[in-house]
Design an enzyme around this catalytic site. Structure first.
Site, PDB file in Angstrom:
ATOM      1  N   ASP A  92      41.334  72.717  31.770  1.00  0.00           N
ATOM      2  CA  ASP A  92      41.700  72.529  33.172  1.00  0.00           C
ATOM      3  C   ASP A  92      40.509  72.969  34.010  1.00  0.00           C
ATOM      4  OD1 ASP A  92      42.923  72.293  35.596  1.00  0.00           O
ATOM      5  OD2 ASP A  92      44.408  73.862  35.283  1.00  0.00           O
ATOM      6  N   ASP A 271      51.238  70.408  28.934  1.00  0.00           N
ATOM      7  CA  ASP A 271      50.873  71.787  28.618  1.00  0.00           C
ATOM      8  C   ASP A 271      51.719  72.698  29.479  1.00  0.00           C
ATOM      9  OD1 ASP A 271      49.030  73.512  30.763  1.00  0.00           O
ATOM     10  OD2 ASP A 271      49.130  71.368  31.181  1.00  0.00           O
TER      11      ASP A 271
END
EC number: 2.4.2.29
Length: 376
Positions: A92, A271
């Protein structure tokens, strides 16, 4: 990166596919265990690979940038070598972490100035340097730098933020083209759809992201406090627009039920910290509902933790023993619960894949949602 769409469910929008990168195959739909700081909390890499067996895990740019710092990871030869993980990794970009530092950051067109949660030092993230950081971290899939809006969010703010995210995306793409790979394998880049819970903004953002022509696309800014129904509505809007021949990643979602419902809407990748965080607090997910192992009702229950579970901890330890470990604050209890929860999440998405391929996903999903919506 290559994506092959194998089949679609006839009664929903669920898909089964296959992503291939230089670090191997990712069968979708997939759940990615969160390894924020180069570790999935409480789990050895050997257990992660041999017991939980994910095709891909997630790391975080913000946290890895601060500790151990990008220079250390680069000296190690990249995140794979640093943490001894030879399968896929996604990072990320840090946009969500910057969002969560609302009282310690300032957002401008140039980028974000933020205060470290560790030592109070000041740092700046821009679309350009975040791309450089992710090059050096070396994940297989890297994310655009975006602004994640809070919930609830004023329409005008959401609109301004979305347009800035789009401008940042253009800067990310331009800088990536000028930034060579750090290691001897390729990296895939995913842009992120924003727009809060406003249908028109989500449509506009999804169209902008689709037109960017990336190899995969992500949906951000959900699972930030909005009702589940709004999450599903926004996901549905976006999946109708994002190209069918590219993987779709819904960031930060969610509960087992959230995952199944979003698979039914056409999402391929997920996720969430929930399986590991909730495990450390004694919450176990199972196919028949959730268990608070700290409850006294389990004190003398010597049955296996989960007779249907896929990991060794599920049948080697009893509920009574696991409750005891939590009662005495023994670290092993948190480790057992973490392995169980991650094993369950991976079982869930792989079972979903089997049913998509078999053509009976919708009926199976409805049965599972009903079963899991229980407190045992």
């Amino acid at each position: 990166m290559q994506f092959e769409l194998l089949t679609k469910d006839s009664q929903s929008k669920a898909r089964a596919g296959k992503i291939t990168t230089d670090h191997g195959v990712i069968e979708t739909p997939i759940f990615m265990p969160v390894g924020t700081v180069a570790t999935v909390k409480g789990v050895h890499q050997r257990e992660l690979k041999e017991v939980i067996n994910p095709d891909i895990i997630l790391g975080n740019t913000y946290h890895l940038y601060l500790r151990p710092q990008t220079t250390i990871i680069e000296k190690a030869g990249g995140l794979h070598k640093f943490m001894n993980w030879d399968r896929n990794i996604l990072t990320d970009s840090g946009g969500y972490q910057v969002y969560s530092l609302s009282s310690n950051r300032k957002i401008k067109e140039e980028g974000v100035k933020f205060k470290s949660h560790i030592d109070g030092s000041y740092h700046v993230f821009t679309p350009e340097n975040v791309m450089e950081i992710q090059r050096k971290i070396g994940a297989d899939i890297i994310m655009a730098f975006d602004e994640c809006t809070p919930y609830p969010c004023d329409y005008n703010y959401a609109k301004r933020s979305m347009h800035m995210t789009h401008r940042w995306l253009d800067r990310c793409i331009n800088h990536l083209e000028k930034t060579p790979l750090t290691y001897d394998y390729n990296q895939a880049f995913f842009p992120i759809v924003q727009g809060s819970t406003y249908k028109d903004l989500r449509k506009q953002s999804a169209e902008y992201i689709a037109n960017a022509g990336a190899v995969g696309n992500a949906i951000g800014g959900l699972s930030v406090g909005e009702p589940a129904e709004e999450m599903y509505a926004m996901t549905d809007v976006v999946c109708e627009i994002l190209p069918e021949d590219k993987p779709r990643y819904l960031m930060g979602v969610g509960t087992p039920i959230n995952i199944l419902e979003n698979i039914a809407l056409g999402v391929d990748m997920f996720d969430c910290v929930m399986p590991t965080r909730n495990a450390r607090n004694g919450m176990l997910f199972t196919a028949h509902g959730s268990i608070n192992i700290k409850n006294k009702k389990w004190e003398a229950d010597f049955s296996p933790i989960d007779e249907m579970g896929i990991t060794f901890v599920d049948t080697e330890y009893s509920k009574a023993y696991l409750r005891h470990l939590f009662t005495v604050n023994e670290l092993l209890g948190k480790q057992i619960a973490t392995i169980h929860n991650l094993g369950f999440y991976l079982w869930l998405v792989r079972e979903a894949r089997k049913h998509i391929l078999a053509g009976d996903f919708a009926a199976w999903k409805n049965k599972m949602v009903k079963q899991m919506d229980n407190r045992l």
